[in-house]
Design an enzyme around this catalytic site. Structure first.
Site, mmCIF file in Angstrom:
data_model
loop_
_atom_site.group_PDB
_atom_site.id
_atom_site.type_symbol
_atom_site.label_atom_id
_atom_site.label_comp_id
_atom_site.label_asym_id
_atom_site.label_seq_id
_atom_site.Cartn_x
_atom_site.Cartn_y
_atom_site.Cartn_z
ATOM 1 N N LYS A 22 -11.777 3.176 -8.048
ATOM 2 C CA LYS A 22 -11.335 3.699 -6.745
ATOM 3 C C LYS A 22 -10.614 5.036 -6.902
ATOM 4 C CE LYS A 22 -7.387 2.189 -4.980
ATOM 5 N NZ LYS A 22 -6.422 3.246 -4.621
ATOM 6 N N ASN A 23 -9.676 5.102 -7.853
ATOM 7 C CA ASN A 23 -8.859 6.305 -7.952
ATOM 8 C C ASN A 23 -9.650 7.517 -8.441
ATOM 9 O OD1 ASN A 23 -6.732 4.892 -6.963
ATOM 10 N ND2 ASN A 23 -5.671 4.630 -8.919
ATOM 11 N N ARG A 93 -2.932 8.046 1.027
ATOM 12 C CA ARG A 93 -2.254 9.225 0.467
ATOM 13 C C ARG A 93 -3.206 10.171 -0.232
ATOM 14 N NH1 ARG A 93 2.953 9.426 -0.815
ATOM 15 N NH2 ARG A 93 2.469 10.678 -2.618
ATOM 16 N N CYS A 117 5.983 5.554 0.062
ATOM 17 C CA CYS A 117 5.154 4.389 0.340
ATOM 18 C C CYS A 117 5.838 3.171 -0.252
ATOM 19 C CB CYS A 117 3.737 4.575 -0.168
ATOM 20 S SG CYS A 117 3.546 4.235 -1.871
ATOM 21 N N ARG A 122 7.605 8.903 -4.067
ATOM 22 C CA ARG A 122 6.386 9.666 -4.322
ATOM 23 C C ARG A 122 6.396 11.136 -3.862
ATOM 24 N NH1 ARG A 122 1.429 5.414 -4.049
ATOM 25 N NH2 ARG A 122 0.648 6.748 -5.670
ATOM 26 N N PRO A 123 7.233 11.955 -4.505
ATOM 27 C CA PRO A 123 7.237 13.388 -4.175
ATOM 28 C C PRO A 123 5.926 14.068 -4.588
ATOM 29 C CG PRO A 123 8.571 12.978 -6.128
ATOM 30 C CD PRO A 123 8.164 11.630 -5.589
ATOM 31 N N ASP A 125 6.017 17.565 -5.302
ATOM 32 C CA ASP A 125 6.465 18.905 -5.706
ATOM 33 C C ASP A 125 5.603 19.521 -6.806
ATOM 34 O OD1 ASP A 125 7.842 16.618 -7.063
ATOM 35 O OD2 ASP A 125 8.543 18.214 -8.380
ATOM 36 N N ASP A 305 -0.039 0.286 -12.541
ATOM 37 C CA ASP A 305 -0.890 -0.463 -11.600
ATOM 38 C C ASP A 305 -1.245 -1.863 -12.106
ATOM 39 O OD1 ASP A 305 -0.812 1.614 -9.882
ATOM 40 O OD2 ASP A 305 -2.889 2.258 -10.144
ATOM 41 N N ILE A 327 7.539 4.354 -13.901
ATOM 42 C CA ILE A 327 6.797 5.323 -13.071
ATOM 43 C C ILE A 327 7.250 5.286 -11.602
ATOM 44 C CG2 ILE A 327 4.504 6.181 -12.423
ATOM 45 C CD1 ILE A 327 4.639 6.051 -15.427
ATOM 46 N N ARG A 397 -7.881 -2.685 0.550
ATOM 47 C CA ARG A 397 -7.937 -1.228 0.353
ATOM 48 C C ARG A 397 -8.547 -0.868 -0.989
ATOM 49 N NH1 ARG A 397 -2.428 1.772 1.657
ATOM 50 N NH2 ARG A 397 -3.652 3.275 0.503
HETATM 51 C C1 UD1 Z 1 -1.919 7.659 -9.172
HETATM 52 C C2 UD1 Z 1 -2.687 6.446 -8.725
HETATM 53 C C3 UD1 Z 1 -1.776 5.238 -8.625
HETATM 54 C C4 UD1 Z 1 -1.011 5.044 -9.940
HETATM 55 C C5 UD1 Z 1 -0.331 6.335 -10.375
HETATM 56 C C6 UD1 Z 1 0.297 6.239 -11.757
HETATM 57 C C7 UD1 Z 1 -4.419 7.415 -7.350
HETATM 58 C C8 UD1 Z 1 -4.991 7.580 -5.996
HETATM 59 N N1 UD1 Z 1 -3.268 6.719 -7.434
HETATM 60 O O1 UD1 Z 1 -0.947 7.918 -8.154
HETATM 61 O O2 UD1 Z 1 -2.549 4.100 -8.319
HETATM 62 O O3 UD1 Z 1 -0.025 4.052 -9.754
HETATM 63 O O4 UD1 Z 1 -1.296 7.402 -10.417
HETATM 64 O O5 UD1 Z 1 -0.661 5.903 -12.700
HETATM 65 O O6 UD1 Z 1 -4.989 7.840 -8.331
HETATM 66 N N2 UD1 Z 1 5.717 12.682 -9.307
HETATM 67 C C9 UD1 Z 1 6.623 13.671 -9.032
HETATM 68 N N3 UD1 Z 1 6.167 14.814 -8.433
HETATM 69 C C10 UD1 Z 1 4.861 15.000 -8.113
HETATM 70 C C11 UD1 Z 1 3.948 13.973 -8.400
HETATM 71 C C12 UD1 Z 1 4.396 12.821 -9.005
HETATM 72 O O7 UD1 Z 1 7.817 13.537 -9.321
HETATM 73 O O8 UD1 Z 1 4.516 16.058 -7.572
HETATM 74 C C13 UD1 Z 1 6.180 11.435 -9.980
HETATM 75 C C14 UD1 Z 1 5.963 10.177 -9.142
HETATM 76 O O9 UD1 Z 1 7.029 9.940 -8.249
HETATM 77 C C15 UD1 Z 1 5.848 9.119 -10.207
HETATM 78 C C16 UD1 Z 1 5.156 9.841 -11.360
HETATM 79 O O10 UD1 Z 1 5.359 11.234 -11.114
HETATM 80 O O11 UD1 Z 1 7.116 8.729 -10.640
HETATM 81 C C17 UD1 Z 1 3.673 9.566 -11.497
HETATM 82 O O12 UD1 Z 1 3.031 9.751 -10.252
HETATM 83 P P1 UD1 Z 1 1.514 10.203 -10.158
HETATM 84 O O13 UD1 Z 1 0.873 10.109 -11.494
HETATM 85 O O14 UD1 Z 1 1.464 11.519 -9.446
HETATM 86 O O15 UD1 Z 1 0.895 9.109 -9.209
HETATM 87 P P2 UD1 Z 1 -0.216 9.328 -8.114
HETATM 88 O O16 UD1 Z 1 -1.165 10.376 -8.540
HETATM 89 O O17 UD1 Z 1 0.437 9.439 -6.775
#
Ligand code: UD1
Length: 430
Positions: A22-23, A93, A117, A122-123, A125, A305, A327, A397
């Site tokens: 899915k991802n 998202r 969520c 989930r920032p 930035d 996950d 995470i 989902r």
């Molecule tokens: C993706 C997966 C999700 C999985 C996660 C971690 C998809 C659609 N979703 O989510 O199922 O749980 O990877 O393997 O692929 N962070 C920041 N700033 C940012 C982005 C992320 O601080 O701009 C932090 C997040 O809060 C979190 C960590 O980085 O603590 C990892 O998040 P991230 O790898 O970005 O997760 P997603 O891509 O949202």
């Protein structure tokens, strides 16, 4: 409201086909609008998140033709609107992958800012930092991220946190920037590699995906392609934990065993037998399993996950286990639900201590999110008596035909939406 009703106690036994990831699919479908030519994508999982994203894409002008349940043809030549509304982002998202795709191809994108969520704040930035580094102006206006650039230029950027989403989003935009981009401290998840492979099959020049550094030589146009998505390692892992929790014997088919190493290692550690084939992994669990420690980490570490599914299994293991969630800050909600089934745990900050109990007793519980929902179903399958899982819309989902696949392994589980159906199930299972 649909619910799952489960009569637990049967070991799950047999083979189960794993769907496409899915991802990976979410990012790849979004990236398909980066060319005016037609793209055919195969091995897409038939789950709600994918349908919502396709709707969002069709809303901005992409032509979507479903070939069958698992394949789609996409043509982005008619994309005329660069704005994705909050309704889509709220539901899913990952619609934010259209930011990187639209910015790369059209130099403009407006996507509603996703909020937090159920699993954490989930920032985003790091996504925005990457777009800015490529020369885009990025503002938050009226709840939307507005990204614009006259020209995108290659850059050298270091991500402050390892983020799957930011790595993919910035990689997509950079693939159509002028010059070379070097991204450091990137995510190495299999779906990052899959998206890079997909973009390369469209003519992009991306090297190093799967390592800490990705190097992208920008190209001015991308072309059509046909591509098949990798198998879903999280769906596979979920069934592997279902084998462990029910003292079963499950072979997950159509997988890449390398992607399942962290999961297999933990299952081995707690006492399961693991057999690895070219494209399948078998998990056999006999007797009571034993406690362990686990910490979620970016790939190749243990996936966040998979944390709730592992938590359910540890709650049935002998001894005291600990889970550290590094995470997402809010991923232990399922433990409160599991307590209703007799599990014993204590959460302190980002760690949970779990005292294993010999058995769960069926109860009514609510799915707090997608993976936790699947984990609670596993708990129900291992429990004595009847379990009802509410809020299964989360599970739908991301898991294709979840209850059907479980039934094919001997599970007694039905999707129900009325008291009458609940009574019917209870009469059937005795
Ligand atoms: C993706 C997966 C999700 C999985 C996660 C971690 C998809 C659609 N979703 O989510 O199922 O749980 O990877 O393997 O692929 N962070 C920041 N700033 C940012 C982005 C992320 O601080 O701009 C932090 C997040 O809060 C979190 C960590 O980085 O603590 C990892 O998040 P991230 O790898 O970005 O997760 P997603 O891509 O949202």
């Amino acid at each position: 409201m649909e619910q799952y009703i489960i009569k637990g106690g049967n070991p799950l036994v047999g083979e189960v086909e794993i769907a496409g990831a899915k991802n990976a699919a979410l990012a790849i479908l979004a990236a398909a609008i980066m060319t005016d030519e037609t793209v055919t994508i195969d091995n897409i999982p038939d789950v709600n998140d994918i349908n919502v994203l396709l709707e969002a894409m069709s809303g901005i002008g992409a032509r979507i033709q479903r070939l069958d349940r698992h394949s789609v043809k996409i043509n982005g030549s008619n994309v005329h609107d660069f704005s994705i509304e909050y309704d889509y982002i709220k539901k899913i998202r990952a619609s934010y992958y259209l930011l990187g795709a639209l910015l790369g191809k059209y130099r403009r994108a407006e996507v509603a800012l996703p909020g937090g969520c159920n699993i954490g704040s989930r920032p985003i930035d790091q996504h925005l930092k990457g777009f800015r580094a490529l020369g885009a102006e990025v503002e938050i206006e009226h709840g939307k991220i507005v990204a614009e650039a006259e020209q995108l230029c290659g850059t050298h950027m270091y991500f402050d946190v390892v983020s799957v989403g930011a790595t993919i989003n910035v990689m997509m935009a950079a693939s159509m920037a002028e010059g070379t981009t070097i991204l450091e401290n990137v995510a190495k998840e299999p779906h990052v590699v899959d998206v890079a492979n997909f973009l390369n099959s469209m003519g992009a020049n991306i090297r190093g995906a799967g390592t800490d550094v990705i190097k992208i030589k920008g190209v001015s146009r991308l072309h059509g392609t046909s591509y098949s998505i990798i198998p879903d390692q999280i769906e596979a892992g979920t069934f592997m934990f279902a084998a462990a929790a029910t003292k079963g014997d499950i072979t997950v088919m159509n997988v890449i065993p390398k992607h399942l190493e962290a999961t297999a290692a933990k299952l081995l550690e707690i006492g399961c037998e693991i057999e690895e084939f070219d494209d399948a992994v078998r998990v056999v669990a006999k007797g009571r399993l034993k406690h362990t420690q686990v910490k979620t980490l970016p790939y190749p570490g243990f996936p966040t996950d998979m944390q709730p599914q592992m938590g359910v299994v540890l709650a049935l293991c002998e001894g005291t286990s600990t889970i550290t969630e590094s995470i997402f800050e809010n991923r232990f909600k399922y433990l409160d639900e599991l307590a209703r089934m007799g599990a014993v745990s204590k959460i302190e900050g980002n760690s949970a201590t779990i005292e294993g109990v010999p058995r769960f007793s069926g109860a009514r519980v609510s799915a707090p999110d997608l993976r936790a929902g699947a984990a609670l179903c596993i708990a129900g399958l291992a429990a004595e008596g009847i379990t009802i899982v509410d809020d299964i819309v989360y599970i739908q989902r991301g898991y294709e035909r979840f209850e059907e696949k479980l039934r094919s392994l001997g599970a007694m589980i039905e999707k129900v939406s009325s008291d009458k159906e609940i009574q019917k199930f209870k009469l059937k299972v005795g």
